[in-house]
Design a protein around this motif. Structure first.
Motif, PDB file in Angstrom:
ATOM      1  N   CYS A  24       0.845  -1.207   0.000  1.00  0.00           N
ATOM      2  CA  CYS A  24       0.000   0.000   0.000  1.00  0.00           C
ATOM      3  C   CYS A  24       0.873   1.247   0.000  1.00  0.00           C
ATOM      4  CB  CYS A  24      -0.921   0.012   1.214  1.00  0.00           C
ATOM      5  SG  CYS A  24      -2.131  -1.294   1.250  1.00  0.00           S
ATOM      6  N   TYR A  27      -0.186   6.002  -1.343  1.00  0.00           N
ATOM      7  CA  TYR A  27      -1.322   6.598  -0.646  1.00  0.00           C
ATOM      8  C   TYR A  27      -1.193   8.113  -0.654  1.00  0.00           C
ATOM      9  CZ  TYR A  27       1.678   6.943   3.539  1.00  0.00           C
ATOM     10  OH  TYR A  27       2.675   7.222   4.420  1.00  0.00           O
ATOM     11  N   THR A 144      -6.272  -6.406  -6.032  1.00  0.00           N
ATOM     12  CA  THR A 144      -5.873  -5.002  -5.948  1.00  0.00           C
ATOM     13  C   THR A 144      -7.110  -4.198  -5.607  1.00  0.00           C
ATOM     14  OG1 THR A 144      -6.232  -4.512  -8.291  1.00  0.00           O
ATOM     15  CG2 THR A 144      -4.034  -5.264  -7.659  1.00  0.00           C
ATOM     16  N   ASN A 146      -8.334  -0.017  -5.143  1.00  0.00           N
ATOM     17  CA  ASN A 146      -8.066   1.412  -5.219  1.00  0.00           C
ATOM     18  C   ASN A 146      -9.223   2.124  -4.547  1.00  0.00           C
ATOM     19  OD1 ASN A 146      -5.679   1.338  -6.982  1.00  0.00           O
ATOM     20  ND2 ASN A 146      -7.123   0.457  -8.429  1.00  0.00           N
ATOM     21  N   LEU A 159      -7.182   9.988  -5.784  1.00  0.00           N
ATOM     22  CA  LEU A 159      -6.740   8.715  -5.240  1.00  0.00           C
ATOM     23  C   LEU A 159      -6.468   8.861  -3.752  1.00  0.00           C
ATOM     24  CD1 LEU A 159      -5.838   5.744  -5.741  1.00  0.00           C
ATOM     25  CD2 LEU A 159      -3.514   6.662  -5.954  1.00  0.00           C
ATOM     26  N   SER A 162      -3.933   2.928  -2.938  1.00  0.00           N
ATOM     27  CA  SER A 162      -3.935   1.801  -3.870  1.00  0.00           C
ATOM     28  C   SER A 162      -3.131   0.671  -3.221  1.00  0.00           C
ATOM     29  CB  SER A 162      -3.294   2.215  -5.184  1.00  0.00           C
ATOM     30  OG  SER A 162      -3.257   1.160  -6.081  1.00  0.00           O
ATOM     31  N   CYS A 163      -3.696  -0.531  -3.164  1.00  0.00           N
ATOM     32  CA  CYS A 163      -3.033  -1.651  -2.499  1.00  0.00           C
ATOM     33  C   CYS A 163      -3.179  -2.921  -3.348  1.00  0.00           C
ATOM     34  CB  CYS A 163      -3.647  -1.956  -1.136  1.00  0.00           C
ATOM     35  SG  CYS A 163      -3.545  -0.625   0.053  1.00  0.00           S
ATOM     36  N   SER A 164      -2.258  -3.857  -3.127  1.00  0.00           N
ATOM     37  CA  SER A 164      -2.368  -5.160  -3.764  1.00  0.00           C
ATOM     38  C   SER A 164      -1.769  -6.214  -2.842  1.00  0.00           C
ATOM     39  CB  SER A 164      -1.686  -5.178  -5.127  1.00  0.00           C
ATOM     40  OG  SER A 164      -0.296  -5.063  -4.978  1.00  0.00           O
TER      41      SER A 164
END
Length: 170
Positions: A24, A27, A144, A146, A159, A162-164
């Protein structure tokens, strides 16, 4: 709904193996002072200092990917988008609301919007307790997500994070 249909749609997978820890790094510092997310031994720990309230219009886009065991390339197979506040304030229960709601007893996340600025956390949440649809067979997956805020009636997106994460379901 028929209980056997519920089991088919939302049966439990017995084990996750983390292939790539949650990332993450991307950010928005207008929303978060800091953000840390760790996944170790199937336990999630999360800390964030929210400095700007989250209000209606904050959307979450989820993208699910899968790959074959001998491949390194992931292919998208499912996308879902929803307004976080509408989902949280709605009385209807769906898989994503159940996932999100399951975090509340492991920390101090707010169950309704708006979410005021504050320090929020999750401690020792076991990902193997997640209810997973049985159509997600054993294999390799990337999730993922967002999170963004719609600005100017949705013409602009800000935004938030955003993480995965990559896991193997066994």
């Amino acid at each position: 709904m028929n209980p056997s249909l519920l089991f088919f749609l939302f049966g439990c997978v017995t084990k996750f193996v983390v292939q790539k820890s949650p990332d993450c790094e991307n950010y928005n510092r207008n929303y978060f002072r800091n953000l840390s997310l760790s996944l170790k031994n199937a336990e999630v720990n999360f800390d964030v200092d929210l400095i700007s309230p989250l209000v209606s219009g904050v959307r979450i886009n989820l993208d699910f990917f899968t790959r074959k065991p001998n491949s390194k390339t992931y292919q998208s197979f499912y996308q879902y988008s929803f307004d976080m506040c509408t989902m949280m304030n709605n009385h209807k229960n769906n898989l994503f609301k159940r996932w999100f709601s399951s975090f509340f007893s492991y920390g101090n996340l707010k169950a309704q919007c708006p979410v005021p600025a504050n320090h929020y956390y999750i401690r020792k949440y076991n990902i193997n307790d997640l209810v997973i649809p049985t159509f997600l067979f054993s294999g390799f997956y990337r999730l993922t997500f967002n999170i963004f805020e719609n600005k100017n009636q949705g013409r602009n997106k800000d935004l938030i994070v955003s993480c995965s994460v990559e896991v193997e379901i066994k």
